[in-house]
Design an enzyme around this catalytic site. Structure first.
Site, PDB file in Angstrom:
ATOM      1  N   SER A   8      -7.843  -2.005  -5.454  1.00 16.88           N
ATOM      2  CA  SER A   8      -8.643  -1.333  -6.660  1.00 16.88           C
ATOM      3  C   SER A   8      -9.816  -2.116  -6.852  1.00 16.88           C
ATOM      4  O   SER A   8     -10.406  -3.232  -6.326  1.00 16.88           O
ATOM      5  CB  SER A   8      -6.724  -1.985  -6.844  1.00 16.88           C
ATOM      6  OG  SER A   8      -7.209  -2.032  -8.677  1.00 16.88           O
ATOM      7  N   TYR A  63      -1.212  -8.965  -9.550  1.00 18.48           N
ATOM      8  CA  TYR A  63      -1.622  -8.032  -9.049  1.00 18.48           C
ATOM      9  C   TYR A  63      -2.775  -7.985  -8.198  1.00 18.48           C
ATOM     10  O   TYR A  63      -3.056  -7.416  -6.950  1.00 18.48           O
ATOM     11  CB  TYR A  63      -1.549  -6.772 -10.209  1.00 18.48           C
ATOM     12  CG  TYR A  63      -2.210  -5.463  -9.961  1.00 18.48           C
ATOM     13  CD1 TYR A  63      -1.258  -4.556  -8.648  1.00 18.48           C
ATOM     14  CD2 TYR A  63      -2.774  -4.967  -9.927  1.00 18.48           C
ATOM     15  CE1 TYR A  63      -1.487  -3.259  -8.846  1.00 18.48           C
ATOM     16  CE2 TYR A  63      -3.829  -3.861  -9.752  1.00 18.48           C
ATOM     17  CZ  TYR A  63      -3.013  -2.811  -9.073  1.00 18.48           C
ATOM     18  OH  TYR A  63      -3.512  -1.506  -8.164  1.00 18.48           O
TER      19      TYR A  63
HETATM   20  N1  LIG Z   1      -2.310   3.782 -11.119  1.00 20.83           N
HETATM   21  C1  LIG Z   1      -3.985   2.646 -10.874  1.00 20.83           C
HETATM   22  O1  LIG Z   1      -4.364   2.530 -12.057  1.00 20.83           O
HETATM   23  C2  LIG Z   1      -4.066   2.436  -9.484  1.00 20.83           C
HETATM   24  C3  LIG Z   1      -5.803   1.837 -10.049  1.00 20.83           C
HETATM   25  C4  LIG Z   1      -6.156   1.306  -8.550  1.00 20.83           C
HETATM   26  C5  LIG Z   1      -5.657   1.408  -7.513  1.00 20.83           C
HETATM   27  N2  LIG Z   1      -4.361   1.537  -8.347  1.00 20.83           N
HETATM   28  C6  LIG Z   1      -3.346   1.848  -7.075  1.00 20.83           C
HETATM   29  O2  LIG Z   1      -3.475   2.707  -5.933  1.00 20.83           O
HETATM   30  C7  LIG Z   1      -2.464   2.856  -5.353  1.00 20.83           C
HETATM   31  C8  LIG Z   1      -1.292   4.789  -5.990  1.00 20.83           C
HETATM   32  O3  LIG Z   1      -1.608   4.370  -7.227  1.00 20.83           O
HETATM   33  P1  LIG Z   1      -0.953   4.907  -7.797  1.00 20.83           P
HETATM   34  O4  LIG Z   1      -1.262   5.289  -9.323  1.00 20.83           O
HETATM   35  O5  LIG Z   1      -0.882   7.271  -7.566  1.00 20.83           O
HETATM   36  O6  LIG Z   1       0.375   5.250  -7.805  1.00 20.83           O
HETATM   37  P2  LIG Z   1       2.345   5.450  -8.806  1.00 20.83           P
HETATM   38  O7  LIG Z   1       1.893   7.004  -9.267  1.00 20.83           O
HETATM   39  O8  LIG Z   1       2.099   3.708  -9.671  1.00 20.83           O
HETATM   40  O9  LIG Z   1       2.697   5.225  -7.402  1.00 20.83           O
HETATM   41  C9  LIG Z   1       3.824   4.385  -7.159  1.00 20.83           C
HETATM   42  C10 LIG Z   1       4.119   4.117  -5.597  1.00 20.83           C
HETATM   43  O10 LIG Z   1       5.018   3.098  -5.097  1.00 20.83           O
HETATM   44  C11 LIG Z   1       5.610   2.852  -4.833  1.00 20.83           C
HETATM   45  N3  LIG Z   1       6.090   2.190  -5.002  1.00 20.83           N
HETATM   46  C12 LIG Z   1       6.230   0.883  -4.815  1.00 20.83           C
HETATM   47  N4  LIG Z   1       7.429   0.095  -4.634  1.00 20.83           N
HETATM   48  C13 LIG Z   1       7.772   0.916  -3.624  1.00 20.83           C
HETATM   49  C14 LIG Z   1       8.164   0.053  -2.325  1.00 20.83           C
HETATM   50  N5  LIG Z   1       8.822  -1.814  -2.095  1.00 20.83           N
HETATM   51  N6  LIG Z   1       9.069   0.577  -1.504  1.00 20.83           N
HETATM   52  C15 LIG Z   1       7.802   2.263  -0.780  1.00 20.83           C
HETATM   53  N7  LIG Z   1       7.724   2.449  -2.038  1.00 20.83           N
HETATM   54  C16 LIG Z   1       7.450   1.833  -3.321  1.00 20.83           C
HETATM   55  C17 LIG Z   1       6.410   4.612  -5.477  1.00 20.83           C
HETATM   56  O11 LIG Z   1       7.902   4.810  -5.286  1.00 20.83           O
HETATM   57  P3  LIG Z   1       8.741   4.436  -6.310  1.00 20.83           P
HETATM   58  O12 LIG Z   1       8.793   6.572  -6.362  1.00 20.83           O
HETATM   59  O13 LIG Z   1      10.207   4.817  -5.115  1.00 20.83           O
HETATM   60  O14 LIG Z   1       8.517   4.106  -7.194  1.00 20.83           O
HETATM   61  C18 LIG Z   1       5.053   5.464  -6.329  1.00 20.83           C
HETATM   62  O15 LIG Z   1       5.601   5.918  -4.847  1.00 20.83           O
HETATM   63  C19 LIG Z   1      -1.535   1.991  -5.582  1.00 20.83           C
HETATM   64  O16 LIG Z   1      -1.487   1.226  -4.533  1.00 20.83           O
HETATM   65  C20 LIG Z   1      -2.263   1.615  -6.710  1.00 20.83           C
HETATM   66  O17 LIG Z   1      -1.921   0.357  -7.241  1.00 20.83           O
HETATM   67  C21 LIG Z   1      -3.623   2.309  -8.494  1.00 20.83           C
END
Ligand SMILES: NC(=O)c1ccc[n+]([C@@H]2O[C@H](COP(=O)([O-])OP(=O)(O)OC[C@H]3O[C@@H](n4cnc5c(N)ncnc54)[C@H](OP(=O)(O)O)[C@@H]3O)[C@@H](O)[C@H]2O)c1
Ligand SMILES: Cc1cc2nc3c(=O)[nH]c(=O)nc-3n(C[C@H](O)[C@H](O)[C@H](O)COP(=O)(O)OP(=O)(O)OC[C@H]3O[C@@H](n4cnc5c(N)ncnc54)[C@H](O)[C@@H]3O)c2cc1C
Lengths: 247, 465
Positions: A144, A157
């Site tokens: 990120s 985070y």
């Molecule tokens: N969204 C943003 O603004 C943003 C910005 C920069 C980077 N990112 C990073 O990009 C990645 C994906 O982002 P996203 O927005 O697509 O995320 P998201 O839709 O919020 O999904 C997060 C995922 O992580 C899983 N997860 C959380 N805790 C877990 C655990 N203990 N074991 C297994 N799975 C777990 C969740 O599964 P469950 O369905 O079981 O909860 C979900 O599939 C993340 O690493 C995030 O930090 C996000």
């Protein structure tokens, strides 16, 4: 196997319900991906995610996987690789936490750190070993912009992502010349649909950047691309000034 | 199940094809003789083994990710030469360059040569190479009298034409066995020169009209079949779309040399030009549209409108790219994607549509090569079919290239054509069965011959061959 454009035929998404993970899967299924494995904590959402991909023309399976249960990673993920080559592993799980609450609830903060960092180190190493054994494949790690510099608003985070980011860079160097490619992706804030903030992006845009990075065998990808310059500039802003910036 | 981590050692190296896309890691062994090849195969790598020659296949045909790759270039003996019968027996790792160097002074040439001499005899068999003389000469397999083949069960079998093993092996991309020796019928020549006719052709219609006649076959007087190659300028557009240079060449007999010609004294001399190689790292994109456009323009205008009977060294005509070693580096680290497709006679419409689509995109590319094919050979997965062959190399980084080439595949499929597997790095796997009607036989033969899938390549994994 990946084709000349880096398009994989099989894909493993760690964090199977992740919006970015699913957008990437959709994009890659439109190219050459025919096998998708969605690894995540079993839930109706995970099954629904799998069901949403099947009509696109891929075989989709779910794999039980909990980032916090590191003791099980070797076995769970090992079984996936034993069943067939995986061309692309997308490490997409992560939790944002709630900065304000986590500051006064260390246990909650630890969960963020353990999911984003410890869990990713464990799963990343298991997958890296398996990819190395098969002699090919890419590991794409979702970091990120928050990992670039500590911010008052999300440093719990951010620090977990900073750890993950450095880990993934080092892993990429360790695997250089082994046929395995590690790519670190640093998206700005990801929003579905609306992108009001500056440097906000969408899951689809991140997916597009991942597809391009695979073709170029990039090591670091920023989404949107302009963040590369902004991120590097912010890194050099003196702290007294940075504290006052509205970032 | 725990993951088995492979201990990397110095023999493990990333390998890619000539186009330098999708490198994968393999443990490379360099056997020095048949016994060492057999021993390496017996070692039983869990991810299989594969023979590799000089790595001129563009895509992933000579790669085996995580497994063993047997570099055959250590098997370099020419075992026998029979001038009376015009036969040579050589080990699989001997390059065609080496064969030419050895045989030309004795008045023999290879009946079929691809556009590079730097391929091994084994690689030439395994990809069943063709040259610009295909209508008359056929592909490589037509001139192979016998092969010694180490099959996955550890046996050495002699495969001769007319048997399923031979037909599966020629063009079989190393997946039926490891070729150990090749017995090849040679072409008798009197000089190492070609008599070359060159024509500038204004546009695609004129080119098709020029090539409309029956393809050149072996002449009635028994002279070797001529070569015919058209180079289409991919950047020409509008009315000039498809403008090209058509080259026709035949081996020059000794009498054809003018009285005072240098070559009269050494008619069989073979001294191909070699330039210095570009450095190992070239940043992406020196072959931009401007450079290539200007080069194309220059080439077209500088060439004679029409010239006949020019005497030229055969290497300059048949292997133009060999003058620049490592020429593939010019595409930069992202490499390039070769597109090689054949469409049958009667499908000229489809061919023109393909050329038109390419021209419309104005790709920065070297000229596209158009040749004609004669009768197909026996190889089940061989590329040539009676029809047209079009080839073009494109930088991997061109926007939208992947989808564009998929669309060309649809044209090719619709016309009953195919792509060349030895050059492929991207075709849709489910298209392959339609392109190669004998694929089912090939799979069945492999299943019977190699039940443990000892022989494997990245190409075979990608396309499920
Ligand atoms: N969204 C943003 O603004 C943003 C910005 C920069 C980077 N990112 C990073 O990009 C990645 C994906 O982002 P996203 O927005 O697509 O995320 P998201 O839709 O919020 O999904 C997060 C995922 O992580 C899983 N997860 C959380 N805790 C877990 C655990 N203990 N074991 C297994 N799975 C777990 C969740 O599964 P469950 O369905 O079981 O909860 C979900 O599939 C993340 O690493 C995030 O930090 C996000
Ligand atoms: C500049 C250039 C021009 C070319 N022009 C032509 C052309 O005009 N016509 C044409 O047909 N092709 C052409 N090619 C393709 C090339 O000729 C073939 O791919 C050729 O097979 C490469 O031979 P190699 O020894 O380099 O084999 P590699 O590329 O190393 O291997 C190719 C295949 O052969 C198999 N193989 C190699 N050795 C053995 C063996 N001993 N036993 C069993 N299998 C083996 C490998 O497993 C692999 O599947 C061209 C390539 C280049 C780079």
């Amino acid at each position: 196997m990946k084709d000349a454009f880096g398009a994989p035929q099989s894909l493993l998404v760690l964090g199977g319900t992740s919006a970015i993970g699913l957008a990437t899967a959709r994009r890659l299924i439109a190219r050459r991906t025919r096998t998708v494995l969605l690894a995540g904590r079993p839930s109706p959402a995970l099954s629904a995610a799998a069901a949403s991909l099947r009509p696109l023309g891929a075989q989709v399976r779910t794999v039980p996987f909990d980032a916090l249960d590191t003791a099980s990673h070797e076995e769970r993920l090992g079984a996936v690789f034993a069943a067939g080559d995986v061309d692309l592993v997308l490490l997409a799980f992560g939790v944002l936490g709630d900065q304000a609450r986590d500051e006064s609830d260390p246990a909650a903060a630890v969960r963020v750190a353990q999911t984003n960092y410890t869990g990713a180190v464990s799963a990343g190493l298991v997958c890296a070993g398996a990819l190395q054994a098969q002699g090919h494949g890419s590991l794409v790690v979702l970091s990120s912009v928050a990992a670039e510099r500590a911010r008052r608003a999300d440093f719990i985070y951010g620090s977990s992502k900073a750890g993950l980011d450095v880990f993934a860079q080092g892993l990429g160097d360790a695997l250089y010349g082994t046929g395995v490619h590690v790519m670190v992706v640093r998206p700005g804030p990801v929003r579905g649909g609306r992108a009001a903030e500056p440097f906000a992006t969408t899951p689809e845009a991140v997916a597009g950047a991942i597809e391009l990075g695979l073709r170029r065998r990039s090591e670091t990808v920023w989404v949107p691309g302009a963040l590369r310059v902004v991120g590097s500039a912010l890194r050099h802003v003196p702290r007294p000034l940075f504290r006052r910036l509205p970032v | 199940m725990a993951v088995e981590t492979r201990v990397l050692d110095d023999d493990c190296v990333p390998i890619s094809g000539w186009a330098r896309t999708s490198p994968t890691l393999a443990r490379v062994r360099r056997p020095r003789g048949s016994a060492e090849v057999a021993a390496a195969l017996r070692a039983g790598d869990p991810r299989g083994a594969l023979a590799r020659g000089l790595g001129r296949a563009y895509g992933d045909a000579a790669q085996n990710a995580g497994g063993t790759v047997l570099d055959m270039t250590g098997l370099t003996r020419i075992l026998a030469f029979d001038a009376a019968a015009g036969l040579v027996v050589c080990e699989a790792g001997v390059s065609l360059h080496r064969l030419m160097t050895a045989l030309l002074p004795r008045g023999f040439f290879l009946p079929v040569t691809p556009a590079t001499r730097y391929v091994t005899a084994g690689g030439a068999v395994a990809t069943d190479v063709h040259g610009g003389n295909h209508p008359g000469a056929g592909s490589f397999a037509r001139h192979v009298v016998a092969l010694d083949l180490l099959t996955p069960d550890g046996e050495v079998r002699t495969a001769v034409p007319g048997t399923p093993l031979f037909d599966a092996t020629t063009g079989g991309l190393g997946l039926t066995g490891i070729v150990l020796t090749v017995t090849l019928r040679l072409l008798r020549v009197e000089t190492s020169l070609l008599s070359v006719d060159t024509e500038r052709v204004r546009d695609l219609d004129e080119l098709m009209a020029r090539l409309a006649g029956p393809p050149p076959r072996r002449d009635a007087d028994g002279a070797p079949p001529p070569y015919e190659i058209a180079r289409i300028d991919p950047l020409a557009r509008g009315a000039a779309m498809g403008r090209s240079v058509l080259v026709r060449a035949r081996h020059a007999p000794y009498e054809a040399l003018p009285r005072r010609h240098r070559a009269r004294r050494a008619p069989l001399a073979f001294r191909p030009v070699r330039l210095p190689a570009p450095p190992p790292y070239v940043p992406g994109g020196p072959l931009g549209r401007t450079v290539l456009g200007l080069a194309g323009e220059f080439r077209h205008r500088a060439g004679p409108r029409r010239s006949t009977g020019r005497l030229r060294p055969l290497s300059a005509v048949l292997h133009p790219f060999d003058a620049l070693p490592h020429g593939n580096r010019l595409y930069g680290p992202e490499g390039f994607v070769p597109y090689r497709c054949a469409v049958p006679y009667g499908q000229e419409e489809a061919l023109c549509r393909i050329v038109r689509r390419i021209a419309a995109r104005r790709f920065p590319a070297l000229p596209a090569v158009l040749t004609r094919f004669g009768e197909a050979g026996p190889g089940w997965l061989s590329y040539p079919l009676p029809g047209w062959s079009l080839g073009l190399d494109l930088p991997t980084g061109l926007p939208g290239l992947a989808a564009f080439l998929d669309a060309l595949d649809e044209e090719v499929l619709g016309a009953g054509g195919r792509v060349q597997l030895a050059a492929d790095s991207r075709v849709r796997p489910d298209a392959v069965a339609a392109m190669f009607p004998r694929l089912a036989d090939f799979r069945a033969l492999r299943a019977a011959l190699d039940p443990g899938a000892v022989l494997r390549s990245d190409l075979s994994r990608r396309l499920a061959l």
